[in-house]
Design a protein around this motif. Sequence first.
Motif, PDB file in Angstrom:
ATOM      1  N   HIS A   1     -52.920  62.168  17.035  1.00 19.32           N
ATOM      2  CA  HIS A   1     -52.933  63.744  17.181  1.00 19.32           C
ATOM      3  C   HIS A   1     -51.832  63.726  18.242  1.00 19.32           C
ATOM      4  O   HIS A   1     -51.492  62.869  19.011  1.00 19.32           O
ATOM      5  N   THR A   2     -51.457  65.118  18.413  1.00 23.71           N
ATOM      6  CA  THR A   2     -50.718  65.664  19.373  1.00 23.71           C
ATOM      7  C   THR A   2     -51.254  65.871  20.532  1.00 23.71           C
ATOM      8  O   THR A   2     -52.234  66.812  20.639  1.00 23.71           O
ATOM      9  N   ARG A   3     -50.600  65.407  21.696  1.00 23.07           N
ATOM     10  CA  ARG A   3     -51.243  65.709  23.087  1.00 23.07           C
ATOM     11  C   ARG A   3     -49.894  65.541  24.146  1.00 23.07           C
ATOM     12  O   ARG A   3     -49.223  64.821  23.853  1.00 23.07           O
ATOM     13  N   ASN A   4     -50.186  66.605  24.993  1.00 30.99           N
ATOM     14  CA  ASN A   4     -49.391  66.797  26.013  1.00 30.99           C
ATOM     15  C   ASN A   4     -49.507  65.450  27.184  1.00 30.99           C
ATOM     16  O   ASN A   4     -50.739  65.607  27.887  1.00 30.99           O
ATOM     17  N   LEU A   5     -48.642  64.634  27.121  1.00 35.07           N
ATOM     18  CA  LEU A   5     -48.927  63.435  27.894  1.00 35.07           C
ATOM     19  C   LEU A   5     -47.587  63.161  28.879  1.00 35.07           C
ATOM     20  O   LEU A   5     -46.653  63.814  28.783  1.00 35.07           O
ATOM     21  N   THR A   6     -47.932  62.286  29.880  1.00 41.04           N
ATOM     22  CA  THR A   6     -46.634  61.579  30.647  1.00 41.04           C
ATOM     23  C   THR A   6     -46.462  60.230  30.471  1.00 41.04           C
ATOM     24  O   THR A   6     -47.382  59.294  30.327  1.00 41.04           O
ATOM     25  N   VAL A   7     -45.133  59.787  30.067  1.00 34.29           N
ATOM     26  CA  VAL A   7     -44.850  58.178  29.665  1.00 34.29           C
ATOM     27  C   VAL A   7     -44.100  57.670  30.711  1.00 34.29           C
ATOM     28  O   VAL A   7     -43.200  58.417  31.131  1.00 34.29           O
ATOM     29  N   PHE A   8     -44.524  56.370  31.119  1.00 35.83           N
ATOM     30  CA  PHE A   8     -43.840  55.620  31.995  1.00 35.83           C
ATOM     31  C   PHE A   8     -43.291  54.454  31.421  1.00 35.83           C
ATOM     32  O   PHE A   8     -43.826  53.897  30.664  1.00 35.83           O
ATOM     33  N   PHE A   9     -41.949  54.129  31.742  1.00 36.13           N
ATOM     34  CA  PHE A   9     -41.420  52.813  31.430  1.00 36.13           C
ATOM     35  C   PHE A   9     -40.708  52.126  32.683  1.00 36.13           C
ATOM     36  O   PHE A   9     -40.091  52.993  33.632  1.00 36.13           O
ATOM     37  N   SER A  10     -40.870  50.999  32.975  1.00 36.13           N
ATOM     38  CA  SER A  10     -40.307  50.288  33.973  1.00 36.13           C
ATOM     39  C   SER A  10     -39.624  48.935  33.371  1.00 36.13           C
ATOM     40  O   SER A  10     -40.322  48.423  32.434  1.00 36.13           O
ATOM     41  N   ASP A  11     -38.862  48.694  33.952  1.00 36.77           N
ATOM     42  CA  ASP A  11     -37.721  47.344  33.729  1.00 36.77           C
ATOM     43  C   ASP A  11     -37.171  46.686  34.957  1.00 36.77           C
ATOM     44  O   ASP A  11     -36.771  47.339  35.593  1.00 36.77           O
TER      45      ASP A  11
END
Length: 722
Positions: free
Chosen positions: A461-471
């Motif tokens: 389902h669609t939801r407003n989220l915050t996505v985090f990437f680190s490298d």
Amino acid sequence: MRDVIGPASPVYREGMSPPASQTRHARRMRIRLRVGLGAAVSALVTVTLGAVSWVTFVNTRSAIVKQTNERVDAVLREVAQRVDSHLSTAVPAVEFARTLLRDSLVSGSPDALARQFALALRSHPSFSWMSYSDEAGTFTGAYRSPQGSLNVSLSTYDAAHSELRDYSVADDGRWTTVDRQSDYGYDPRTDRFYVAAREARSRVWVGPYVFYDEGVPGITCASPLYDARGRLRGVFTVDFNLNVLSQFVAALPFGEHGRVFILTRDGTVVAHPTVRLVQVTGEKARGKLITVATAGDPLMREWFDAWKRGGTETSTTRQFAFEYGGERYMAGGREVLVDHGVTWVIGAVAPESDFLGLLERNRRAALAILVASLVFGIVASLVLARRLAKPLITLAKEMEQVGNFVLADRPEQRTMFREVALMDESLLRMKGGLRSFSYYVPTDLVRAMLASGQEARLEGHTRNLTVFFSDIEGFTSVAETMTPDQLVEHLSRYLDEMTRIVAAAGGTIDKFIGDAIMAFWGAPMARADHAALACVAAVRCQRALASLRAAPPTPWLARLHARIGIASGDVLVGNVGTPERFNYTVMGDTVNLASRLEGLNKQYETSILVSESSFLPARDHVIGRLADVVQVKGRHTGVRVYELLGLVEDGDQQALEVATLWDDAFAGYLARDFESALTLFARVRGLRPADALTTILESRCRAYLVAPPPADWTGVHVSTEK
């Protein structure tokens, strides 16, 4: 990152039950419930008879003698420690006074030295006198009067004139004259302490003897002071009133009719609980102390004779017994080295009958045990039933917690019943297996599934989220320099620290992609502040990494730098995969944007870049600046990208000033006022000289001053790299 152990590994994690081979012996030792109840009732009579016999056996004369000897030894040690603590402070006090005079810290002034002595007496309640006498016959001292007040005594002596001045010292340090005499006639150079220190040429103890004028027993620590040529300048002293030790031994319990005393080796009485130590008083320096022979204490005399017969030269501590007046006494003695060869003897003696009263108490105890055993037989069944019910109730509550995926670890329950122990072991093994499962699946997700009561299925389902990437920057080249074991060890340390911070901020770890971390906020548990939580976590991750780089010894971590990208927006979140295997993850344009922002750090030489949709909800918690308006690869429009500089809670004034100047500079840049923008960017450079982002924007402004951008220019920078 938590360590993952494969199914073929023999290692088991803390909190999981140990292998069956390690608990087999413990299971064999447990008994069945019915057998335990029968054995408990049958054992009551045996326990009752055994307890009576045991009490009678233990409380024999030999046990009493042993206990008493231990008490004797404890009393002797306690008195020895008190003597040491009472007298040992003299040495540093004398040495301190020597330093004051030797280094001219009191300028050779008797008044100044007397003030130091008064301060020393005020801070050392055990001191009676402290003085300094020089080769000219001058005496400088401070003393404690019998009433407890502090006094100063100053005297001079020569053939023509001698004088005494005596002062009382108030609490505020003021002196008040209490006595002044001419032709005083006291020459300290002829006193016993001065003669002894001069002859010994080192620290010496004088006494015990009766103090001049006061008529109290005391001992003196005397230490000579020599000049650089080896000539005697004078003698320092510290006097102790030995009545303090008599008060201590009087308060020391040792049997009902026992006593503790302190003697010199030749039999002079140093401390006694009841006898006055001074035999002759009122004759100034001719006062005389009592001895064992003149004290009027026949028990102490018998003790002294028995101690000498025991050969004290071969043993410094002994317990012994002797007969006197038809009664047997238990006694002990201990030699104490005071200092520089001065040795005292501590004695303790008491009638043996003082300690035999224990037998009567034990007889009453045996009767009480017999009655208690009978009462125990009545309530035994109730107690056993309770001991069975309590662990079962605990297990039931814990199973309910397992149903909510609350898997707190605990040790095995201690129980005498085999059936209860088996249930407890099974529950612990089940919790251990579920904890292993939780290393692979987000715990919040599992709890949400259990709370819903529905079976997991492929859906999203669609939801407003915050996505985090680190490298990790340049990880491939770094990894090539390590063995696989080293790589796993170092990478695990880094991932564990980053994961701990993300989890503490409420983030959900989606996956580890080699050295990269993907996480998101707002699912499975909805959070309105997901953007702020992610931004704060990013700053803390970079700070933790900086601490790892600085912590010795971490040669690999010292070269480690990471880039972080964050974006917020609508994503598809849910279970994806096949009917046989699910993966709870997020997908969509916001995920791609967060990944692109992570890579964009390389172009701008930054460490944290976030989208405007993440920064604006978080700006009450973080400090940031608009890094650029970028059209990342895969997008057709530009997005405002912000660099995070710190946390608002830290109150970093420089970061706040940089952010304010930067906002004005970037506004001028977007408004085509490149000269004003250059001026403001220069001020930013003054605060951050090595700022690469400032260099990039300054370069653009200069280029646009030479070749202005087209009329439809909106400030969007097109990035062609991922």
